[in-house]
Scaffold this active site. Structure first.
Site, short mmCIF file in Angstrom:
data_model
loop_
_atom_site.label_atom_id
_atom_site.label_comp_id
_atom_site.label_asym_id
_atom_site.label_seq_id
_atom_site.Cartn_x
_atom_site.Cartn_y
_atom_site.Cartn_z
N GLY A 128 0.84 -1.22 0.07
CA GLY A 128 0.12 0.22 0.15
C GLY A 128 0.56 1.27 -0.38
N PRO A 129 2.05 1.44 1.30
CA PRO A 129 2.46 2.79 0.85
C PRO A 129 3.73 2.06 -0.42
CG PRO A 129 2.32 1.57 3.68
CD PRO A 129 1.96 0.55 2.47
N ASP A 166 3.98 2.93 -11.68
CA ASP A 166 4.53 4.87 -11.54
C ASP A 166 4.82 5.50 -10.28
OD1 ASP A 166 4.43 5.49 -14.12
OD2 ASP A 166 2.86 5.14 -14.64
N HIS A 270 -8.71 5.88 -11.97
CA HIS A 270 -7.24 5.06 -10.74
C HIS A 270 -8.21 4.73 -9.38
CE1 HIS A 270 -4.47 5.68 -7.81
NE2 HIS A 270 -3.47 5.48 -9.14
N GLU A 419 19.46 2.83 3.68
CA GLU A 419 19.01 2.64 5.24
C GLU A 419 16.79 2.11 5.19
OE1 GLU A 419 21.64 6.14 6.65
OE2 GLU A 419 19.43 5.60 4.78
N PHE A 445 18.87 8.11 11.93
CA PHE A 445 18.75 7.62 11.08
C PHE A 445 17.09 6.43 11.07
CE2 PHE A 445 23.10 8.04 10.31
CZ PHE A 445 22.21 9.52 9.87
N HIS A 469 25.02 4.24 18.64
CA HIS A 469 25.00 6.44 18.97
C HIS A 469 23.24 6.59 19.67
CE1 HIS A 469 28.14 4.57 16.70
NE2 HIS A 469 28.87 6.54 16.83
N ASP A 477 29.81 14.96 17.00
CA ASP A 477 28.80 14.66 15.91
C ASP A 477 28.11 15.91 15.99
OD1 ASP A 477 29.86 12.86 13.90
OD2 ASP A 477 29.18 11.73 13.99
#
Length: 669
Positions: A128-129, A166, A270, A419, A445, A469, A477
């Site tokens: 779906g996503p 698409d 659609h 990731e 992340f 981290h 950082d």
């Protein structure tokens, strides 16, 4: 082993491939119309392609939907779910009767708006996503090659087919997925692109002018372009793709809503029902006279014959499995069942015993790597990796060999700086079965992995996300890399276990819990060294309680200090300072909120200490801690983003120190 199935002849059943495809179109437009919701255009446009794939190539057995060596079919363009539901019904999946199609998108039906893994047999993953299915398919194809390298092509030899639209190819995850697949030469991955040039806003030329074939070619894929409504051209393209040494893209030029005379080729098909008038016109144009949700006997017979062919294929695999080496048989069956091997618990206990004896000061990311080194020989199904942070994450243990496009016999994957692609691929590996995937990056992340982590939780897949981290303790950082809100965000995902161990002993225990979990886990690990806070060895896994009293109050408890990870040591030092001032405090290590919530109420009360003041200590946003400290307690944590500097300076700057905890306790007492 894998073979083409060009022998299917629909005319022997008194029908044709076109009429078989029209059954998909009719069921799709009828279901969407009855639900007054859904996407009829893609199923109608890709019906011809799907008919060719399922009738001539796809190796599956509706009577044994979990047959291990089946081909995988992933509908990445999950909004076109009626394509898959129609195929499952037509080919004879027992739990997809016509009543389920007529109940499309209704509460309690197996035919959810987008395909949901676990709702019905034959749904390989939740989609779906957009783009997620493509990422999952890469993981499935990778798992197939890795298992084939271990058990041989006689037992593992199948293709992964993925239907994308698409939108899937516009999503950024598609770049990560196709780049990784091309690099690894996943030749058994075949992507069918519904090249209809329509998106929700209108024509794709509104927002996209990519040359998709050139993009895939640049990533090392073979590419073809065919008329998606020409069955023989589609069949020839799939046969060519099967013979390729690289992953393959077949761009199938289709007309969205094919067969709806006034709306086909337009955005009107659609994401909305066609309407009664257009459906009547489509029936006339397609020569389909059957009533809604009725498939003529000849056409249904042809489709059921397609499904029935799988019985011979799965039975032949059974015979090959029976002839295999007994040790290989047992090992493959164990892995596919997801059963923990003998020796897992013993390896964890032995590791803990060694740590308590040595009492090292070590970062939990380093402890994690040591745990993995102890487990690699016990858990051969471990498939590790990192998003280009192997040394920092500590995800490659001694003895792990790298998987390459020329040699899949290893068990460590260099995912590159991908990731999201890594997380989606790990989901696909878990869904495929036979491997236990884990992968690492920095906790900050996890934002890039979150959609895939969420789907892992939704599908209850055992995937381990190693996130190092984990706080301002990473130091110089600076705030772009210092996770502040990430623990709270991850803890908000239903079904996800978030582990933040306080030392090497807890790290081992959290790894064991993650490996035995029936869903995904995040291990949040430190960059900075932490002392061993568990001074006595215990074979029992204390982290299996979610939270436990690490240090009792010296007398009647006045304060409970709740902490996770690196802040447990701070809480222990604060406890001593409070005791020196006559304030009796207990320290609770809380590596997993989720598991603590599963404990009986009386245990939770015992740990939290009713009547005591609860103070939480965590170098992160306080959001969510109110559940444990209540309105009368407080949190010693981060008031906002971090800063760049040495870890010890940052902790002092933000007041996350033993003295800061004592100050908070006194202010609230």
């Amino acid at each position: 082993m894998a073979e083409l199935r060009h022998d299917f002849d629909p005319t022997s059943h008194g029908t044709s491939l076109t009429e078989m495809a029209n059954a998909i179109r009719a069921l799709s437009m009828d279901a969407v119309q009855k639900a007054n919701s859904g996407h009829p255009g893609m199923p109608m446009g890709m019906a011809d392609v799907a008919t060719v794939l399922f009738s001539r190539f796809l190796r599956f057995d509706p009577q044994r939907p979990d047959w291990a060596d089946r081909d995988r079919f992933v509908l990445s363009a999950g909004h076109g779910s009626m394509l898959l539901y129609s195929l499952l019904h037509l080919t004879g999946y027992e739990d997809m009767p016509i009543e389920e199609l007529a109940n499309f998108r209704q509460l309690g039906s197996r035919t959810a708006g987008h395909p949901e893994h676990g709702h019905a047999s034959g749904i390989e993953t939740t989609t779906g996503p957009l783009g997620q299915g493509l990422g999952n398919a890469v993981g499935m194809a990778l798992a197939e090659r890795m298992l084939a390298a271990r058990f041989g092509d006689a037992l593992v030899d199948h293709h992964t087919y993925c239907l994308v639209g698409d939108g899937c190819l516009m999503e950024g995850i598609s770049h990560e997925a196709i780049s990784l697949a091309g690099h690894l030469k996943l030749s058994k991955l075949i992507v069918l692109f519904d090249d209809n040039a329509i998106s929700i806003d209108g024509g794709t030329d509104l927002s996209c002018s990519d040359d998709q074939l050139a993009r895939f070619q640049a990533s090392g894929w073979d590419t073809q372009s065919v008329d998606g409504h020409d069955p023989e051209a589609v069949a020839a393209a799939i046969a060519t793709a099967q013979a390729s040494d690289s992953p393959s893209l077949i761009a199938c030029k289709t007309v969205i809503g094919f067969g709806a005379p006034n709306k086909q080729g337009t955005v009107a098909t659609h994401g909305a029902p066609l309407g009664d008038a257009e459906i009547a016109a489509a029936r006339q144009q397609l020569g389909w006279s059957a009533e809604p949700f009725v498939v003529p006997d000849a056409i249904l017979s042809a489709w059921r014959a397609v499904g029935a062919k799988g019985a011979g294929l799965s039975a032949a695999w059974d015979a090959r499995l029976a002839d295999a080496d007994p040790a290989d048989q047992a090992e493959l069956k164990r892995r596919l069942a997801g059963e923990a091997p003998e020796g897992l618990e013993q390896a964890i206990v032995a590791f803990k015993q060694e740590i308590v004896a040595e009492a090292p000061s070590v970062a939990t990311r380093v402890a994690s790597q040591k745990v993995l080194s102890a487990l690699v020989g016990v858990l051969p199904e471990l498939a590790g990796g990192s998003a280009d942070l192997t040394g920092s994450n500590g995800t490659r243990a001694a003895g792990m060999e790298v998987v390459t496009g020329d040699d899949f016999s290893g068990n460590y994957i260099h995912y590159g700086v991908r990731e999201h692609g890594m997380a989606a691929a790990m989901n696909g590996m878990a869904l495929h079965g036979g491997l236990l995937p884990y992968g690492g990056t920095f906790l900050v992340f996890s934002d890039y992995c979150r959609p895939s982590i969420r789907l892992a939780a939704l599908m209850q897949q055992r995937v381990v996300f190693v996130m190092t981290h984990d706080s301002i303790g990473l130091g110089e950082d600076g705030p772009t890399h210092q996770p502040v809100e990430h623990l709270a965000a991850l803890r908000a995902i239903p079904g996800l276990k978030v582990f933040r161990p306080a030392d090497a002993v807890e790290t081992a225990e959290c790894w064991e819990l993650a490996l035995r979990s029936d869903g995904p886990s995040v291990l949040a690990l430190t960059r900075q060294n932490l002392p061993t806070v568990r001074g006595e060895h215990a074979a029992e896994n204390y982290c299996s309680w979610g939270a436990y009293i690490l240090a009792s109050a010296a007398s009647q408890r006045q304060v409970t200090l709740l902490a996770s990870g690196s802040e447990v040591q701070i809480a222990l030092e604060a406890r001593q300072l409070l005791q020196d001032e006559g304030i009796s405090a207990a320290v609770v290590s809380m590596p997993s909120w989720e598991i603590f919530l599963e404990q009986p109420a009386h245990y939770r009360d015992e740990v939290l200490g009713p009547g005591a003041l609860q103070i939480a200590v965590e170098a992160a946003a306080p959001f969510g801690w109110n559940r444990w400290v209540g309105l009368d307690g407080t949190v010693v944590g981060m008031p906002g983003f971090g800063a760049s500097g040495k870890a010890e300076d940052l902790y002092a700057h933000f007041g996350i120190t033993p003295e800061g905890v004592v100050k908070a306790v006194k202010a609230w007492l």
